[in-house]
Design an enzyme around this catalytic site. Structure first.
Site, PDB file in Angstrom:
ATOM      1  CB  CYS A  56     -34.282  -1.418 -26.258  1.00 15.43           C
ATOM      2  SG  CYS A  56     -32.680  -1.004 -26.916  1.00 15.43           S
ATOM      3  CE  LYS A 131     -32.898  10.571 -28.108  1.00 17.99           C
ATOM      4  NZ  LYS A 131     -32.004   9.424 -27.894  1.00 17.99           N
ATOM      5  CB  SER A 477     -24.510   8.107 -26.767  1.00 14.16           C
ATOM      6  OG  SER A 477     -24.913   7.007 -25.980  1.00 14.16           O
TER       7      SER A 477
END
Length: 574
Positions: A56, A131, A477
């Site tokens: 990511c 987040k 999730s």
């Protein structure tokens, strides 16, 4: 952009660059190679959550360099810094997940402290993991200096036996493997091909959901949420973001001019329309809290209820984020929502134009199958709905995108932590029709409100994804699918009804009516309440203790400070 001198008399960086008494401060900057001219320009913090924890984030430093170039070309002085991120995919299924939601607060706080400590005038934020997206947006509206958000981009889909796959297929593969439906060799091949590039998880999970939100609420440039991380266009968007933040300084355009109640409603509408992550029902209230806007779980789900589900995206649908990008991305999605009355087109954005003006020349594309017209949706109700009832007086939330039935009634199987529930699922110690309760996993009780993807994916892999339901005061999730209700409040650690459920109790869920009830008499619940003893939090020091001590309810975003309503002086005005 034309070179226009900017008066620093009202900018925060005057406190570290202007006047004879700031000579020592300037000396530190000269040590880093800055010129006198650069010091007297606006100073822009360029923050990313670059790290080597997961794919990511590994492309974010590259994109930060492009953003810095954009700032420089627009006659600003960029200063790069990094903040943390906890990658949910790595933290999932063990105690590490307790760090995930808490990291959102640390991200916002660390950005605030860096910006305050060095008196930066503006900010470009580049985020990848789940987040880090809301954490950066929270910091932007908290500080209220000119800011532009940019998503680092989605991962490319993997290929397994001729089909596109994401990391969720690997989680579900674990369930298939435990049920004898997948061989060791196939599971190994799947794990090796599922994540072929840099970028965040490829379906409409939390990262891609919040990336879409960033455009919908106006903090990101139009179209910037879509391109996969490896694409060169991501660098072009980053450079444009750097130039845009300088224009925002010149125009005096700040995040709180952009993120209004109506903008937050646009964000919620996009979550519903894309069948996005239930986590958005935590993050939108948390962003609103930073400004002092009342916008809690029930406000969010009211928008969900009124918005059609139109993007056929995984985990419930067929396509991945790259497919939506190739179908025209957020501009096309916003076009059809706006045309059919589901968005506020007059909301201001970082471009200085309204949302409607940004997509004025966009037309809905009929040559693609990913985004349905809002006039002919996949379903008339959003992909995520809220529930309320005797089991959840403060609400709960469920993703209904892809569900065949919206009602479920069954006997409770009670577990006081995720690990115990996962072992039961792994051993197939449940029956069709059961409702699995996982409690003491809320914001305070966990602490940290863990996600339950390992358990839900294992159920799906075993073929029981819609044969059992799962209810928790923790989270799911964005990749979760099935009849899974999260964010149940009050949480068990506070003595909420979920703490009083006993084995075999009947529970009824109706996602169409928006109800979830424990079929136990008030008298019996009162007897159980009198016997109930609050468990002790085993985390007695460190960040998790601090989080458990300060965190508020999930309904209001699981935030840890009083927020904009109690603000006396805003950083941008120092």
């Amino acid at each position: 952009m034309d070179a226009k001198p900017i008066d620093k008399a009202r900018l925060p960086s005057r406190h570290v660059t202007e006047g004879p008494h700031r000579a020592p401060h300037r000396a530190f900057y000269y040590a880093m190679g800055l010129t006198e001219e650069e010091l007297h320009r606006p100073i822009v913090g360029v923050v990313s959550c670059w790290n080597e924890a997961a794919p990511c984030n590994i492309s974010l430093m590259r994109q930060a360099q492009a953003a810095k170039k954009g700032v420089t070309e627009a006659h600003g002085t960029p200063r790069e810094f990094c903040t943390i991120t906890v990658t949910d995919g790595i933290a999932m299924g063990h105690q590490g997940m307790k760090s995930s939601l808490a990291s959102r607060e640390v991200i916002a706080d660390s950005i605030e402290l860096t910006m305050r400590g060095h008196c930066y005038d503006a900010m470009v934020g580049i985020a990848g993991c789940d987040k880090s997206l809301p954490g950066m947006m929270m910091a932007m509206v908290r500080l209220n200096v000119p800011s532009v958000f940019m998503y680092g981009g989605t991962i490319l889909p993997g290929k397994f036996k001729g089909k596109d796959v994401t990391v969720v297929d690997v989680y579900e593969g674990v369930g298939k493997h435990s049920a004898g439906k997948m061989s060791d060799e196939d599971l190994h091949e799947l794990e090796c091909v599922a994540c072929p590039s840099a970028g965040s998880c490829g379906g409409q999970f939390t990262a891609n959901t919040m990336a879409c939100v960033s455009e919908a609420i106006g903090l990101a440039l139009p179209g910037s949420a879509g391109a996969p991380a490896p694409y060169q266009s991501r660098d072009e968007y980053a450079m444009a973001s750097g130039k845009t933040v300088m224009r925002c300084i010149m125009d005096g355009l700040r995040p709180r001019d952009i993120v209004t109640r109506k903008a937050l409603e646009n964000g919620a509408a996009v979550v519903a329309a894309t069948g996005g992550s239930t986590n958005a029902a935590l993050h939108l209230p948390a962003i609103a809290h930073e400004i002092g806007i009342d916008f809690d779980l029930f406000d969010v789900v009211e928008i969900f209820r009124k918005t059609p589900y139109i993007a056929d995206l995984k985990p419930a649908g067929k396509y991945v984020a790259k497919d939506m990008f190739e179908a025209g991305g957020m501009p096309v999605l916003l076009r059809t929502l706006l045309d059919n009355g589901y968005l506020h087109g007059d909301c201001l954005t970082v471009t200085g134009k309204t949302l409607a003006e940004n997509i004025e020349n966009v037309t809905f594309r009929d040559d693609q199958k990913v985004i349905y017209p809002a006039s002919n949706p996949i379903s008339s109700t959003g992909g995520v709905v809220g529930l309320r009832g005797s089991l959840a007086p403060e609400g709960g939330i469920v993703k209904i995108a892809g569900l065949k039935s919206l009602q479920f009634r069954g006997k409770a199987r009670c577990f006081d932590c995720e690990e115990d529930a996962f072992r039961a699922v792994e051993n197939r110690d449940y029956a069709d029709g059961d409702i699995i309760i996982i409690r003491y996993e809320g914001p305070k009780g966990g602490p940290g409100m863990r996600e339950m993807l390992s358990t839900t994916a294992a159920l799906y892999g075993q073929g029981a994804g819609e044969k059992v339901a799962l209810i928790t005061d923790g989270r799911f999730s964005g990749a979760t699918r099935g009849f899974c209700v999260g964010h149940v409040g009050p949480e068990a650690a506070l003595g909420g009804p979920i703490a009083l459920v006993e084995e075999g109790d009947m529970i009824s869920i109706d996602a169409e009516a928006g109800t979830m009830d424990l079929e136990v008499s008030d008298e019996e619940l009162q007897r159980r309440r009198e016997r109930w003893v609050a468990p002790k939090n085993e985390y007695r020091s460190g960040a998790l203790w601090k989080y458990a001590d300060q965190v508020g309810p999930a309904r209001k975003g699981a935030v840890t400070h009083p927020g904009g309503k109690e603000e006396v002086v805003c950083y941008a005005d120092i």
